[in-house]
Motif scaffolding. Structure first.
Motif, PDB file in Angstrom:
ATOM      1  N   GLU A  65      42.227 -35.713  16.932  1.00 11.81           N
ATOM      2  CA  GLU A  65      43.524 -36.398  17.010  1.00 11.81           C
ATOM      3  C   GLU A  65      44.528 -35.494  17.720  1.00 11.81           C
ATOM      4  OE1 GLU A  65      43.812 -39.321  13.198  1.00 11.81           O
ATOM      5  OE2 GLU A  65      44.147 -37.190  12.798  1.00 11.81           O
ATOM      6  N   ASN A  66      45.040 -35.982  18.813  1.00 12.76           N
ATOM      7  CA  ASN A  66      45.958 -35.195  19.620  1.00 12.76           C
ATOM      8  C   ASN A  66      47.344 -35.830  19.509  1.00 12.76           C
ATOM      9  OD1 ASN A  66      47.306 -34.157  22.057  1.00 12.76           O
ATOM     10  ND2 ASN A  66      45.294 -33.218  22.447  1.00 12.76           N
ATOM     11  N   PHE A  67      48.203 -35.219  18.652  1.00 10.22           N
ATOM     12  CA  PHE A  67      49.535 -35.785  18.387  1.00 10.22           C
ATOM     13  C   PHE A  67      50.545 -35.291  19.399  1.00 10.22           C
ATOM     14  CE2 PHE A  67      49.337 -38.265  14.513  1.00 10.22           C
ATOM     15  CZ  PHE A  67      48.107 -37.893  13.965  1.00 10.22           C
ATOM     16  N   THR A  68      51.176 -36.249  20.044  1.00 13.59           N
ATOM     17  CA  THR A  68      52.200 -35.916  21.041  1.00 13.59           C
ATOM     18  C   THR A  68      53.471 -36.664  20.670  1.00 13.59           C
ATOM     19  OG1 THR A  68      51.600 -37.774  22.432  1.00 13.59           O
ATOM     20  CG2 THR A  68      50.390 -35.749  22.786  1.00 13.59           C
ATOM     21  N   ASP A  69      54.274 -36.978  21.663  1.00 13.20           N
ATOM     22  CA  ASP A  69      55.511 -37.691  21.386  1.00 13.20           C
ATOM     23  C   ASP A  69      55.557 -39.053  22.067  1.00 13.20           C
ATOM     24  OD1 ASP A  69      55.665 -36.716  23.902  1.00 13.20           O
ATOM     25  OD2 ASP A  69      57.469 -35.526  23.608  1.00 13.20           O
ATOM     26  N   VAL A  70      54.369 -39.578  22.422  1.00 10.34           N
ATOM     27  CA  VAL A  70      54.334 -40.941  22.967  1.00 10.34           C
ATOM     28  C   VAL A  70      53.404 -41.795  22.120  1.00 10.34           C
ATOM     29  CG1 VAL A  70      54.876 -40.337  25.357  1.00 10.34           C
ATOM     30  CG2 VAL A  70      52.489 -40.296  24.588  1.00 10.34           C
ATOM     31  N   ASP A  71      53.690 -43.105  22.090  1.00 14.07           N
ATOM     32  CA  ASP A  71      52.901 -44.013  21.262  1.00 14.07           C
ATOM     33  C   ASP A  71      51.471 -44.173  21.769  1.00 14.07           C
ATOM     34  OD1 ASP A  71      54.790 -44.479  19.407  1.00 14.07           O
ATOM     35  OD2 ASP A  71      55.323 -46.510  20.081  1.00 14.07           O
ATOM     36  N   ASN A  72      51.307 -44.034  23.071  1.00 13.26           N
ATOM     37  CA  ASN A  72      49.988 -44.239  23.668  1.00 13.26           C
ATOM     38  C   ASN A  72      50.049 -43.851  25.133  1.00 13.26           C
ATOM     39  OD1 ASN A  72      51.200 -47.339  22.927  1.00 13.26           O
ATOM     40  ND2 ASN A  72      51.167 -46.678  25.078  1.00 13.26           N
ATOM     41  N   VAL A  73      48.924 -43.858  25.756  1.00 16.13           N
ATOM     42  CA  VAL A  73      48.873 -43.663  27.191  1.00 16.13           C
ATOM     43  C   VAL A  73      49.336 -44.968  27.844  1.00 16.13           C
ATOM     44  CG1 VAL A  73      47.324 -43.268  29.149  1.00 16.13           C
ATOM     45  CG2 VAL A  73      47.015 -41.963  27.026  1.00 16.13           C
ATOM     46  N   ASN A  76      55.926 -38.930  15.922  1.00 14.82           N
ATOM     47  CA  ASN A  76      57.148 -39.604  15.483  1.00 14.82           C
ATOM     48  C   ASN A  76      56.928 -41.063  15.115  1.00 14.82           C
ATOM     49  OD1 ASN A  76      58.572 -37.194  16.098  1.00 14.82           O
ATOM     50  ND2 ASN A  76      58.475 -37.785  18.260  1.00 14.82           N
ATOM     51  N   ASN A  77      55.720 -41.528  15.324  1.00 11.98           N
ATOM     52  CA  ASN A  77      55.412 -42.914  15.000  1.00 11.98           C
ATOM     53  C   ASN A  77      53.919 -43.016  14.670  1.00 11.98           C
ATOM     54  OD1 ASN A  77      55.422 -45.672  14.703  1.00 11.98           O
ATOM     55  ND2 ASN A  77      55.529 -46.118  16.910  1.00 11.98           N
ATOM     56  N   PRO A  78      53.542 -42.389  13.569  1.00  8.71           N
ATOM     57  CA  PRO A  78      52.109 -42.279  13.266  1.00  8.71           C
ATOM     58  C   PRO A  78      51.439 -43.621  12.989  1.00  8.71           C
ATOM     59  CG  PRO A  78      53.432 -41.306  11.502  1.00  8.71           C
ATOM     60  CD  PRO A  78      54.377 -41.680  12.590  1.00  8.71           C
ATOM     61  N   GLU A  79      52.248 -44.658  12.796  1.00 10.01           N
ATOM     62  CA  GLU A  79      51.667 -45.982  12.549  1.00 10.01           C
ATOM     63  C   GLU A  79      51.167 -46.639  13.840  1.00 10.01           C
ATOM     64  OE1 GLU A  79      51.268 -46.859   9.423  1.00 10.01           O
ATOM     65  OE2 GLU A  79      52.260 -44.943   8.997  1.00 10.01           O
ATOM     66  N   SER A  80      51.665 -46.157  14.950  1.00  9.50           N
ATOM     67  CA  SER A  80      51.285 -46.836  16.193  1.00  9.50           C
ATOM     68  C   SER A  80      49.810 -46.580  16.512  1.00  9.50           C
ATOM     69  CB  SER A  80      52.162 -46.375  17.354  1.00  9.50           C
ATOM     70  OG  SER A  80      51.798 -45.072  17.726  1.00  9.50           O
ATOM     71  N   ARG A  81      49.240 -47.506  17.267  1.00  7.07           N
ATOM     72  CA  ARG A  81      47.793 -47.516  17.457  1.00  7.07           C
ATOM     73  C   ARG A  81      47.268 -46.336  18.281  1.00  7.07           C
ATOM     74  NH1 ARG A  81      44.854 -52.577  20.439  1.00  7.07           N
ATOM     75  NH2 ARG A  81      42.830 -51.573  20.686  1.00  7.07           N
ATOM     76  N   GLY A  82      48.094 -45.827  19.143  1.00  5.65           N
ATOM     77  CA  GLY A  82      47.650 -44.717  19.974  1.00  5.65           C
ATOM     78  C   GLY A  82      46.660 -45.137  21.051  1.00  5.65           C
ATOM     79  N   THR A  83      46.014 -44.128  21.647  1.00  2.85           N
ATOM     80  CA  THR A  83      45.002 -44.387  22.674  1.00  2.85           C
ATOM     81  C   THR A  83      43.743 -43.606  22.319  1.00  2.85           C
ATOM     82  OG1 THR A  83      46.708 -44.620  24.368  1.00  2.85           O
ATOM     83  CG2 THR A  83      44.458 -44.213  25.137  1.00  2.85           C
TER      84      THR A  83
END
Lengths: 453, 453
Positions: free
Chosen positions: B218-226, B280-287
């Motif tokens: 898991e690579n946590f950044t500051d964007v919701d997804n790519v 900042n938004n761990p609920e988001s689905r991510g990529t």
């Protein structure tokens, strides 16, 4: 007064009737000072070209077999022409004598012997045409390539013109007489007759046009003009009345069979326009091939394709960081004696496109083994059955929307595009597709650029 | 029970508040056994990253200047974090002591000295996060890269992982405690601290994920997804929730700046899925980036571009007959120390596309002179200001109509296509256009593949 060199192909001289058409065309324009002729070609589909009969004649001798039958066929063809042209019986005797003498010539060098015989078709065509024109009261003479100084490299069947030929031939420009010149052959410095590669009458004409600095090189064939696509594939292809040397070249490469661009090269180099015309319909506009064309409204002049290419595909992570990777790959290809067409490459991928016929199983094994051991790709496969299609038009890549039209037409015809290569050349886009889709693709692309809406 | 390695980037640890979010995320899932941290990044646009402050600190010493001011700024950043996390004053003292001691260290090897200091940001982040989690009653320990055995090549600032690291780090999988691990650095066999290239915390996480055979990295950044395109160019780019390693790689190459694919390579090699998520938004689905993706309905996952390439273009009649022509050209390029991107070629033409910045005036003169004398092209020019745009999607080249959509969108936006390169890669099409058209082209291509009709 302009100066024209004209050349007539085999079908233009297939019979006495065709000889008369050629004579009429030559006489219709006094600028046509030099006429280059091929050997009599086919009168109809099942017919045999005189050159092929001559080769069979030479090979019969070489095999130690009787050549009487084929000799009779050859003489019969010329007897028909002589009779149809109402030429004296002498002409026939001369031809029969030369043919017999050549057949009995020195057979110690096979290719040289064949050249000495297969060139007779052009020599006889030229002699008979000159004789006919003189009989009709016109001042035409037969000029022998040796006397005129058409000096070629000493490579039987594959001779190349030597530079001094241009100087030697230049004085023909100022000849008192109009000239009939046999195509297809010349002489090596040693004095041996040597022939150009097949289709070499086009070369002879182009060399003469360049040497005498003709205003135009008229190349008479049996089609009204160049078509935008192969009529065997596209039902009614568009007629192309103007194209440039570079367009012609790209199309020839792409599989266009109307003309061999390399044969016309001496004329192109001397910037002499080449006018493709029809012996059987001299009124038609033909196709003028020159350095530039005016027709800005035709972004594409032709669509052509060749099948049976294959792609050696390899991928390797971080390939583009490895300096020399592509160069080493090409070295392996080169050392295997292969020529390649293109090398499309991506970030971790490169393909080498080559003619399938040149990648024999032995060469393939060797090349793949070297690639594996020297370049260590992650993936290495050979894809076969690829056709390369090109659309050709000078400056087309500077026009917006060409790729859109082309890819749209292909998609609408359900052709899957495996490769697109645009930008390498300024005047073509290449598409790689499956062999089986080739004709469908050519029809679609022709439709996209030539069908009137 | 699954095993997760998670990594938090600089903005995820920019302040005490961010540290709390990271702690919360770590605690929210007991599978998150190994947490890799970056140095505190920027809290806002004008802020300075701790790593940059540390480099300034090292350089002040190297220049023999006073480092008090920058030292004070660094300690102030950490003081704020310590205070916000309600950690004991001891933690601050430890940090201040280590920072002072490192500053006074051996400066005889400049790059080595800088590495020893700039890595402190990660060390301090990891120590503080572990201390905070323990204070809150959770069983987390700080693990030192040296003790854990993260052995790197001895290249300060540009170290590469050595294979034995994987074996050394594997036992962390079975640690009794959950682990906080500093990113960005390791140790050479000599015992010296050495840092990865910039962005190296991603590398540390990827190495750990591979070593312990994590189920996911898991690579946590500051964007919701790519995103499918750069948000600075496309107003509302489409979110991409799944992509493959190879898609990621092509996009990175094409100028995508979200991730450095090479940093993630250790995870890719071990086939460990990489999940990009937002602290900042761990609920988001991510990529989710993995070997294969299911989404067959999305032929293209992204559009990216880079500007400022140039093309060395040469044409020569009968080039494709000259065996070794391409190879000799690439040899000249290679011997000039240049890397190239592509070599689109046609019948009489070939271009070599290279980064404009690498073709200095001296190298250009040298290369063009060698090409002229060794290859004798008919035409040789350098075209500048080319942007390369790529559309990327696994298997897209097997789908009919992709090129049509792409070229259609570009034509409709009045973008002239100077080059198209499709088929080299199985998952991208490359377009060469004018620099000035780059953003317009990216917008058009994004629209063609992602805008809902």
């Amino acid at each position: 007064m302009a100066l024209k060199v004209c050349k007539f192909g085999g079908t233009s001289l297939a019979s006495a009737e065709q000889f008369r058409k050629v004579a009429q065309i030559a006489l219709a324009d006094s600028d046509r000072k030099i006429v280059v002729v091929s050997a009599p070609g086919k009168r109809n589909k099942p017919d045999t070209k005189v050159t092929d009969m001559l080769i069979a004649y030479a090979e019969a001798f070489l095999a130690g077999q009787g050549a009487e039958e084929v000799q009779a066929s050859i003489l019969e063809r010329f007897a028909g022409i002589i009779e149809g042209l109402e030429l004296p019986k002498d002409e026939y005797d001369t031809i029969a004598r030369i043919l017999t003498a050549r057949g009995a010539g020195d057979r110690s060098h096979r290719a040289r012997y064949i050249d000495s015989i297969k060139a007779l078709g052009e020599e006889f065509s030229a002699r008979l045409l000159a004789a006919f024109l003189r009989k009709e009261g016109h001042d035409f003479i037969y000029v022998d390539p040796k006397e005129a100084g058409l000096v070629l490299s000493d490579e039987p069947g594959n001779a190349q013109v030597l530079p001094e030929s241009y100087d030697n031939l230049r004085p023909l420009r100022d000849s008192e007489h109009r000239i009939i010149f046999p195509g297809f052959y010349g002489y090596a410095a040693s004095g041996n007759l040597v022939a150009f590669p097949r289709g070499g009458s086009d070369i002879t004409g182009a060399i003469l046009a360049a040497a005498v600095q003709a205003d135009v090189y008229e190349n008479f064939t049996d089609v009204d003009n160049v078509f935008a696509a192969d009529p065997r594939i596209v039902d009614v292809p568009a007629a192309i009345h103007e194209m440039t040397y570079s367009e012609m070249r790209e199309l020839s490469y792409a599989g266009f069979s109307v003309l061999h661009d390399e044969a016309l090269q001496p004329a192109f180099n001397a910037k002499i326009p080449v006018h493709i015309r029809n012996t059987n319909n001299p009124e038609s506009r033909g196709t003028l091939i020159s350095l530039e064309r005016n027709n800005d409204e035709l972004p594409v002049v032709g669509v052509a394709g060749s099948s049976d290419f294959c792609a050696i595909f390899l991928s390797k992570y971080l390939m583009n960081r490895e300096k020399g990777f592509g160069r080493r790959l090409l070295q392996i290809i080169e050392e295997a004696g292969l020529s390649y067409e293109h090398t499309p490459s991506g970030i971790d991928h490169i393909s080498v496109i080559i003619k399938q016929s040149t990648l024999t199983p032995e060469i393939e094994t060797l090349v793949l083994e070297r690639i594996r051991s020297e370049l260590q790709p992650d993936k290495l496969i050979v894809r076969r059955g690829i056709a390369l299609i090109m659309i050709v038009g000078d400056g087309m890549t500077k026009q917006i929307g060409i790729a859109k039209r082309a890819t749209g037409a292909l998609a609408d015809s359900q052709v899957n595009l495996e490769m697109i290569n645009q930008g390498a050349s300024e005047n073509s886009i290449m598409f790689g597709i499956q062999n089986d889709d080739m004709n469908k693709a050519i029809v679609a692309l022709h439709g996209a650029f030539f069908n009137k809406k």
